[in-house]
Design an enzyme around this catalytic site. Structure first.
Site, mmCIF file in Angstrom:
data_model
loop_
_atom_site.group_PDB
_atom_site.id
_atom_site.type_symbol
_atom_site.label_atom_id
_atom_site.label_comp_id
_atom_site.label_asym_id
_atom_site.label_seq_id
_atom_site.Cartn_x
_atom_site.Cartn_y
_atom_site.Cartn_z
ATOM 1 N N HIS A 226 -7.970 5.835 57.130
ATOM 2 C CA HIS A 226 -6.524 5.773 57.375
ATOM 3 C C HIS A 226 -5.719 6.569 56.358
ATOM 4 C CE1 HIS A 226 -7.428 1.779 59.663
ATOM 5 N NE2 HIS A 226 -7.677 2.848 60.388
ATOM 6 N N ARG B 81 4.539 1.189 48.125
ATOM 7 C CA ARG B 81 3.084 0.933 48.198
ATOM 8 C C ARG B 81 2.363 1.824 47.173
ATOM 9 N NH1 ARG B 81 5.452 -1.739 50.719
ATOM 10 N NH2 ARG B 81 5.110 -2.847 48.793
ATOM 11 N N GLY C 277 -13.996 -7.676 53.421
ATOM 12 C CA GLY C 277 -12.544 -7.846 53.417
ATOM 13 C C GLY C 277 -11.775 -7.157 54.519
HETATM 14 P P1 NAD Z 1 -6.370 -7.225 56.980
HETATM 15 O O1 NAD Z 1 -5.240 -7.476 56.065
HETATM 16 O O2 NAD Z 1 -6.116 -7.214 58.450
HETATM 17 O O3 NAD Z 1 -7.490 -8.325 56.687
HETATM 18 C C1 NAD Z 1 -7.809 -8.644 55.353
HETATM 19 C C2 NAD Z 1 -9.123 -9.390 55.329
HETATM 20 O O4 NAD Z 1 -9.460 -9.564 53.960
HETATM 21 C C3 NAD Z 1 -9.057 -10.786 55.959
HETATM 22 O O5 NAD Z 1 -10.205 -10.988 56.770
HETATM 23 C C4 NAD Z 1 -9.064 -11.716 54.745
HETATM 24 O O6 NAD Z 1 -9.735 -12.951 54.997
HETATM 25 C C5 NAD Z 1 -9.848 -10.895 53.737
HETATM 26 N N1 NAD Z 1 -9.577 -11.206 52.338
HETATM 27 C C6 NAD Z 1 -8.454 -11.738 51.764
HETATM 28 N N2 NAD Z 1 -8.621 -11.864 50.433
HETATM 29 C C7 NAD Z 1 -9.882 -11.397 50.158
HETATM 30 C C8 NAD Z 1 -10.627 -11.254 48.969
HETATM 31 N N3 NAD Z 1 -10.151 -11.631 47.766
HETATM 32 N N4 NAD Z 1 -11.889 -10.747 49.051
HETATM 33 C C9 NAD Z 1 -12.414 -10.368 50.249
HETATM 34 N N5 NAD Z 1 -11.739 -10.481 51.419
HETATM 35 C C10 NAD Z 1 -10.488 -10.989 51.357
HETATM 36 O O7 NAD Z 1 -7.057 -5.885 56.496
HETATM 37 P P2 NAD Z 1 -7.742 -4.690 57.292
HETATM 38 O O8 NAD Z 1 -8.755 -5.235 58.249
HETATM 39 O O9 NAD Z 1 -8.154 -3.730 56.239
HETATM 40 O O10 NAD Z 1 -6.553 -4.031 58.144
HETATM 41 C C11 NAD Z 1 -5.307 -3.747 57.512
HETATM 42 C C12 NAD Z 1 -4.752 -2.354 57.699
HETATM 43 O O11 NAD Z 1 -3.614 -2.238 56.833
HETATM 44 C C13 NAD Z 1 -5.732 -1.295 57.240
HETATM 45 O O12 NAD Z 1 -5.880 -0.416 58.288
HETATM 46 C C14 NAD Z 1 -5.101 -0.619 56.022
HETATM 47 O O13 NAD Z 1 -4.898 0.784 56.264
HETATM 48 C C15 NAD Z 1 -3.744 -1.240 55.836
HETATM 49 N N6 NAD Z 1 -3.612 -1.873 54.473
HETATM 50 C C16 NAD Z 1 -4.156 -1.262 53.379
HETATM 51 C C17 NAD Z 1 -4.057 -1.853 52.106
HETATM 52 C C18 NAD Z 1 -4.677 -1.149 50.919
HETATM 53 O O14 NAD Z 1 -4.858 0.070 50.957
HETATM 54 N N7 NAD Z 1 -5.032 -1.850 49.819
HETATM 55 C C19 NAD Z 1 -3.395 -3.076 51.955
HETATM 56 C C20 NAD Z 1 -2.827 -3.668 53.102
HETATM 57 C C21 NAD Z 1 -2.954 -3.055 54.352
#
Ligand code: NAD
Length: 227
Positions: free
Chosen positions: A104, A56, A170
């Site tokens: 987180h 990651r 998001g």
């Molecule tokens: P989630 O994956 O549960 O939900 C993602 C949301 O983003 C969905 O509602 C989806 O419809 C939306 N989405 C998808 N593509 C999008 C776009 N292009 N623009 C805007 N919205 C979009 O995410 P969450 O609610 O943040 O929970 C996931 C947990 O996993 C978090 O607590 C986090 O710590 C971890 N996580 C982090 C990362 C990161 O740091 N980039 C990535 C994956 C998971």
């Protein structure tokens, strides 16, 4: 100066090439969260957990902020802005935002497996087994696992209570206690949600912008800068 509070989730970083969590059948990059993101997983198979977060971290270091991250930083020209992110990437900081609360944790730092308050920056992408903190315990990624306390939640709730404008981008609102933060925002302030697939939201006073982050955030920021 008016206060804008922005709560972001994995969706804001999707267009930077970082996969969201729940978009792929509840798996995170092919793994069950129980296998890689819990204290039990670490006890059972620390090598696998370390490797998962090394991968990651590598992806995060290879990714760049997108137009949504950059646009949110622009808000600071006119507003007192706090970003509360559930993301463990550092794309808000690299996009120019000065005031980011990582609910987180952040993957570019390591953490003592004995005392979560002891953290260090990580050089490069790899944290190796055998690398230890000053107390002599193995270093792990500085992230909050499912089942662990969320130390920043009280500060985040306090900040939500000060919002004059609230923006949610998001997040599936499926991960608690983060999802509960929306209830700390005063009821009479404008609230926006930007998501291409807007999740069920128990509060009905959100202005809904059904769009990807890079399409939805910059026009909203432009509008707020003109107000
Ligand atoms: P989630 O994956 O549960 O939900 C993602 C949301 O983003 C969905 O509602 C989806 O419809 C939306 N989405 C998808 N593509 C999008 C776009 N292009 N623009 C805007 N919205 C979009 O995410 P969450 O609610 O943040 O929970 C996931 C947990 O996993 C978090 O607590 C986090 O710590 C971890 N996580 C982090 C990362 C990161 O740091 N980039 C990535 C994956 C998971």
């Amino acid at each position: 100066m008016k206060k804008i509070v922005v709560l972001t989730g994995a969706g804001i970083s999707a267009e930077s090439g970082l996969k969201t969590f729940r978009d792929s059948d509840g798996l995170w990059e092919g793994y069950n969260i129980e296998e890689v993101a819990t204290p039990e997983a670490w006890r059972r198979n620390p090598e696998l957990v370390q490797e998962f977060y090394n991968m990651r971290r590598k992806s995060v270091l290879e990714a760049s902020p997108n137009a949504a991250h950059y646009a949110l930083a622009e808000l600071e020209k006119k507003y007192d802005v706090t970003i509360i992110t559930q993301n463990i990437d550092d794309l808000h900081e690299r996009g120019g935002s000065d005031n980011v609360i990582h609910l987180h944790g952040i993957i570019t730092r390591s953490q003592s497996s004995k005392n979560p308050n002891i953290t260090y920056p990580i050089e490069g992408w790899e944290l190796k087994m055998g690398e230890k903190c000053e107390l002599g315990s193995q270093l792990r990624a500085h992230v909050v696992w499912f089942g662990e306390a969320v130390p920043m939640i009280e500060e985040a709730a306090r900040v939500c209570g000060q919002a004059d404008i609230f923006i949610l981008v998001g997040s599936s609102l499926a991960v608690y206690p983060a999802a509960g933060l929306i209830h700390y925002v005063p009821y009479d302030v404008p609230k926006y949600i930007i998501d291409p697939n807007i999740p069920y939201i128990s509060s009905d006073d959100f202005i809904r912008i059904e769009a990807k982050a890079t399409a939805g955030v910059p026009p909203l920021v432009a509008k707020l800068l003109k107000e």
